[in-house]
Structures are given as structure tokens and as C-alpha cells.
Design an enzyme around this catalytic site. Structure first.
Site, PDB file in Angstrom:
ATOM      1  N   ASP A 264     -17.821   5.970  -0.601  1.00 13.87           N
ATOM      2  CA  ASP A 264     -16.396   6.042  -0.231  1.00 13.87           C
ATOM      3  C   ASP A 264     -16.195   7.422   0.394  1.00 13.87           C
ATOM      4  O   ASP A 264     -17.031   8.325   0.223  1.00 13.87           O
ATOM      5  CB  ASP A 264     -15.535   5.874  -1.498  1.00 13.87           C
ATOM      6  CG  ASP A 264     -14.044   5.678  -1.199  1.00 13.87           C
ATOM      7  OD1 ASP A 264     -13.662   5.627  -0.015  1.00 13.87           O
ATOM      8  OD2 ASP A 264     -13.267   5.575  -2.167  1.00 13.87           O
TER       9      ASP A 264
ATOM     10  N   GLN B  43      -9.633  -4.754  -3.436  1.00 12.85           N
ATOM     11  CA  GLN B  43     -10.993  -4.348  -3.038  1.00 12.85           C
ATOM     12  C   GLN B  43     -12.000  -4.805  -4.092  1.00 12.85           C
ATOM     13  O   GLN B  43     -13.108  -5.255  -3.767  1.00 12.85           O
ATOM     14  CB  GLN B  43     -11.033  -2.820  -2.897  1.00 12.85           C
ATOM     15  CG  GLN B  43     -12.383  -2.243  -2.516  1.00 12.85           C
ATOM     16  CD  GLN B  43     -12.739  -2.471  -1.064  1.00 12.85           C
ATOM     17  OE1 GLN B  43     -11.971  -2.147  -0.168  1.00 12.85           O
ATOM     18  NE2 GLN B  43     -13.905  -3.049  -0.818  1.00 12.85           N
TER      19      GLN B  43
ATOM     20  N   ARG C 299       0.888  -1.180   0.000  1.00 10.68           N
ATOM     21  CA  ARG C 299       0.000   0.000   0.000  1.00 10.68           C
ATOM     22  C   ARG C 299       0.910   1.209   0.000  1.00 10.68           C
ATOM     23  O   ARG C 299       1.632   1.461   0.977  1.00 10.68           O
ATOM     24  CB  ARG C 299      -0.916   0.019   1.220  1.00 10.68           C
ATOM     25  CG  ARG C 299      -1.639   1.366   1.342  1.00 10.68           C
ATOM     26  CD  ARG C 299      -2.793   1.342   2.285  1.00 10.68           C
ATOM     27  NE  ARG C 299      -3.876   0.522   1.769  1.00 10.68           N
ATOM     28  CZ  ARG C 299      -5.107   0.529   2.278  1.00 10.68           C
ATOM     29  NH1 ARG C 299      -5.402   1.311   3.300  1.00 10.68           N
ATOM     30  NH2 ARG C 299      -6.040  -0.239   1.765  1.00 10.68           N
TER      31      ARG C 299
ATOM     32  N   HIS D 215      -7.330   0.045  -6.709  1.00 12.42           N
ATOM     33  CA  HIS D 215      -7.487  -0.767  -5.490  1.00 12.42           C
ATOM     34  C   HIS D 215      -8.021  -2.150  -5.906  1.00 12.42           C
ATOM     35  O   HIS D 215      -9.159  -2.504  -5.627  1.00 12.42           O
ATOM     36  CB  HIS D 215      -8.460  -0.064  -4.540  1.00 12.42           C
ATOM     37  CG  HIS D 215      -8.353  -0.523  -3.113  1.00 12.42           C
ATOM     38  ND1 HIS D 215      -7.516  -1.537  -2.705  1.00 12.42           N
ATOM     39  CD2 HIS D 215      -8.986  -0.092  -1.991  1.00 12.42           C
ATOM     40  CE1 HIS D 215      -7.654  -1.712  -1.404  1.00 12.42           C
ATOM     41  NE2 HIS D 215      -8.529  -0.850  -0.942  1.00 12.42           N
TER      42      HIS D 215
ATOM     43  N   CYS E 141     -16.587   0.697   0.782  1.00 10.94           N
ATOM     44  CA  CYS E 141     -15.307   0.004   0.951  1.00 10.94           C
ATOM     45  C   CYS E 141     -14.796   0.121   2.388  1.00 10.94           C
ATOM     46  O   CYS E 141     -13.967  -0.682   2.804  1.00 10.94           O
ATOM     47  CB  CYS E 141     -14.279   0.547  -0.041  1.00 10.94           C
ATOM     48  SG  CYS E 141     -14.113   2.344   0.011  1.00 10.94           S
TER      49      CYS E 141
ATOM     50  N   ARG F 251     -13.011  -9.273   2.071  1.00 10.74           N
ATOM     51  CA  ARG F 251     -11.614  -8.912   1.822  1.00 10.74           C
ATOM     52  C   ARG F 251     -10.712 -10.086   2.230  1.00 10.74           C
ATOM     53  O   ARG F 251      -9.726 -10.393   1.573  1.00 10.74           O
ATOM     54  CB  ARG F 251     -11.210  -7.661   2.633  1.00 10.74           C
ATOM     55  CG  ARG F 251     -11.981  -6.384   2.330  1.00 10.74           C
ATOM     56  CD  ARG F 251     -11.764  -5.870   0.924  1.00 10.74           C
ATOM     57  NE  ARG F 251     -10.364  -5.709   0.575  1.00 10.74           N
ATOM     58  CZ  ARG F 251      -9.577  -4.678   0.935  1.00 10.74           C
ATOM     59  NH1 ARG F 251     -10.074  -3.694   1.651  1.00 10.74           N
ATOM     60  NH2 ARG F 251      -8.311  -4.604   0.548  1.00 10.74           N
TER      61      ARG F 251
HETATM   62  N1   CP Z   1     -11.175  -0.589   2.144  1.00  9.47           N
HETATM   63  C1   CP Z   1      -9.909  -0.596   2.609  1.00  9.47           C
HETATM   64  O1   CP Z   1      -8.941  -0.713   1.853  1.00  9.47           O
HETATM   65  O2   CP Z   1      -9.818  -0.521   3.965  1.00  9.47           O
HETATM   66  P1   CP Z   1      -8.459  -0.259   4.749  1.00  9.47           P
HETATM   67  O3   CP Z   1      -7.971   1.124   4.376  1.00  9.47           O
HETATM   68  O4   CP Z   1      -8.824  -0.341   6.197  1.00  9.47           O
HETATM   69  O5   CP Z   1      -7.454  -1.285   4.364  1.00  9.47           O
END
Ligand code: CP
Length: 348
Positions: free
Chosen positions: A241, A147, A117, A144, A282, A310
Site C-alpha cells: 500500500d 477492499q 468515502r 476499508h 490495493c 472490487r
Molecule cells: N483501492 C482503492 O480503494 O482504490 P481507489 O482509491 O482508486 O478507490
């Protein structure tokens, strides 16, 4: 002392793939990942997840915070009998004392897969250039993809009776975020209909619409970018979001003024959506901004199922991207090395 003739490293993997955006994958490949998710979810339900990541490690680089992505990858590795390493900028030298290239090369020599990330797409791309193991994008402010797998799977689980994915219209409420962009491309790749419903200033950039156009030409999907909230009446999925990311805090007030109250997901907005429409988010959610608590807790909200998926997605990803490189030793090989090492230790 006799040294081994070759190093036990993860070099030169033929057929290795990275996962930067779902748009890089064919429909068949995406379907295979979803099928694998289904099998692994069933196995988890029976507390019988096969040990398909045994003796393997995933290096998890987190330049930004995360709850779901971190916990799901770490738990997935444990369930599959492997190991996950949490690596924040405080823990490793990434991009500071050590170049991204060297970090990628060193992690590739020790781990079987890298999940990252990052704060921008350039870092993720740089990791893919030098890594000799698969790099999985765990969000890079452009895409992403992990996701997306959970999202499509959740839509399939909650599909209205008699409908297929290609019958669905998905509305993303608000800003053209990485999740919005990923959904636009994934939905159009799946022959679905997509709408971004948000103020003009925050609508999807032309560059991504061109990619979506190509998907639509191949699959018959459609998309619409609009500021007209009444269009939710055509939508089976209402997706929320955050209205701003952690790197956009200086724009927070301006953004909130642009999005609120029109683009907030409320119970009333959900009642205006297509019959049987579901609410997806998300997460993390701010129930004072993009979605109300009442809507998030509504009977048509599947946000927690989506979050749990997830974990299902990460199990599938760890297996899908490493299974070809399994090199499990035979009992004979194990015994051979154990005897050799025992013999050495007994003579110490
Ligand atoms: N949706 C998502 O990626 O959540 P986090 O930022 O908690 O990983």
C-alpha cells in the site's frame, strides 16, 4: 386531488445493516457475501447478471479521489440494472451548507443505499446515525471494508493447491494504514496469520491489536508486528500500500526515508517469500516507492485480479444490503397505476 395515504420513502427498515468494518460481521455473514460474489462473478462472465438492483439507486459520496471504488460501484449498479449517483463535495452541501445529519436523511428518502468515502471516520459514523438506508464505508481513513471483500476473494482464487485460508500467512509491508488495520482484523477473523512488517514508528496501534487479540482467541489466528523484513520468508501473501496518504503529504520525505529501501516490495523480496507467494496491492501503486514495476508486473502479482474483484465485491454489496427491502410490484399493481396515470394524461 387525493393524496396517497403514506409516503413512498425508505423509512423504518427492519434488519437494516451498515458496513463500516468487516469486523462487525460474523464469519457466516462474510462467507455469505463471498459466496454471493462468486455467483455474481460467474453471472458476469456469462454476461447474465440478474437485475437485482432494478429501480434502485446508490448515492456515492466522495470527499476524496478514487478510481477503483468509484468505477466499481458505478459499474456494479449498471450491471444490476440500477443507478449510481456520484456526489463530490462540489456537487452536494455535505457538512458545509447542510449538516451531515440532514444529508443522510434526505439521501435516505431518495436512494436505497449510501456509499461514502470520507476524510475521517466521524463523518461516516454520523451518516450511519441518521441514515434510514444502509451506509457502506468506501474508505474513511480508519477502515476499508469493501477492499477486504475483494482481497479475501482474491486470496481464495489464488490459494496454493491444497491450502485453506486459515493456512495462509499474510504480510502487510509498511505503514499501519486503514488497509493494514482492516487486513489485520479480517485475517484474524478468518483464522489466518497476519504480519505487519514495517518500521517501529509506523506499526499498528495497541487499540487495534486488542481487537485482533479477541479475534485470535476465537479463531486460532495469529499476528506479529515486526520491523524484520526477513519474516517475508514465512508469508504466502505480500501486500503493499502507499507509504503515505494524500492527507500526509507534509510527512512524505520523512516517511519515504523510514520505509525505503527496506520495506519496498521488489522482485528480490518476493523471491525471499514463501514458495508460491503472491503479491497483492490495493492500488493505486507508486512504482518508484512502495513497489517496483518489475514486482508489480511479475507472474506472481495478482494486483489486477484484485482490482477487478472490487467490481465483483460491489455487486455483492449492493445486493446483499438491499435484497431484503425489495418491493417489486405485481403486474396487476403496475397495470393499475399505469391505467390511472394514462387516464389522467389522456384528459389533459
Ligand atoms: N483501492 C482503492 O480503494 O482504490 P481507489 O482509491 O482508486 O478507490
Amino acid at each position: 386531488m387525493k393524496l396517497p395515504s403514506s409516503s413512498a420513502t425508505n423509512l423504518n427498515k427492519k434488519d437494516m445493516r451498515h458496513m463500516i468494518t468487516m469486523n462487525d460481521f460474523t464469519r457466516k455473514e462474510m462467507d455469505d457475501m463471498l459466496e454471493l460474489m462468486s455467483l455474481l462473478k460467474e453471472a458476469r462472465r456469462d454476461n447474465a447478471v440478474p437485475h437485482l438492483f432494478k429501480n434502485k439507486s446508490v448515492a456515492m459520496i466522495f470527499e476524496a479521489g478514487s478510481t477503483r471504488t468509484r468505477v466499481s460501484f458505478e459499474t456494479a449498479a449498471t450491471l444490476l440494472d440500477g443507478h449510481a449517483l456520484f456526489l463530490s463535495p462540489r456537487d452536494i452541501h455535505l457538512g458545509g451548507k447542510e449538516s451531515i445529519d440532514d444529508t443522510a436523511r434526505v439521501l435516505s428518502r431518495m436512494c436505497d443505499i449510501i456509499m461514502a468515502r470520507t476524510n475521517d471516520g466521524d463523518t461516516t459514523e454520523a451518516l450511519t446515525k441518521m441514515s434510514t438506508v444502509p451506509v457502506i464505508n468506501g474508505l474513511d481513513c480508519v477502515y476499508h471494508p469493501t477492499q477486504m471483500l475483494a482481497d479475501i476473494f482474491t486470496m481464495m482464487e489464488h490459494m496454493p493447491e491444497g491450502k485453506e485460508l486459515s493456512d495462509l500467512t499474510v504480510a502487510f509491508m509498511g505503514d499501519a494504514t486503514d488497509v493494514c488495520r482492516s487486513l489485520l482484523l479480517t485475517c484474524t477473523k478468518y483464522g489466518m496469520n497476519f504480519k505487519q512488517i514495517g518500521p517501529k514508528k509506523y506499526q499498528m496501534q495497541e487499540k487495534w491489536l486488542k481487537v485482533a487479540d479477541k479475534n485470535c482467541a476465537e479463531t486460532g489466528a495469529t499476528y506479529e508486528i515486526t520491523d524484520d523484513v526477513s519474516k517475508v520468508s514465512e508469508c504466502d501473501v505480500i501486500y503493499g500500500d502507499s507509504f503515505y496518504w494524500t492527507t500526509q503529504l507534509e510527512e512524505k520525505e520523512e516517511r519515504l526515508a523510514a520505509f525505503m529501501p527496506d520495506y519496498v516490495i521488489t522482485k528480490a523480496l518476493m523471491e525471499n517469500a514463501a514458495p508460491g507467494a503472491i503479491l497483492m496491492h490495493c492500488l493505486p501503486a507508486n512504482d518508484k516507492e512502495e513497489v517496483t514495476r518489475e514486482a508489480l508486473e511479475g507472474t506472481n502479482s495478482v494486483a489486477l485480479d484484485q482490482a477487478e474483484n472490487r467490481l465483483t465485491a460491489q455487486m455483492a454489496i449492493l445486493v446483499y444490503f438491499t435484497h431484503k427491502f425489495n418491493n417489486s410490484p405485481s403486474e396487476e399493481t403496475l397495470a393499475h397505476h399505469k391505467n390511472k396515470i394514462d387516464g389522467f394524461l389522456n384528459n389533459l
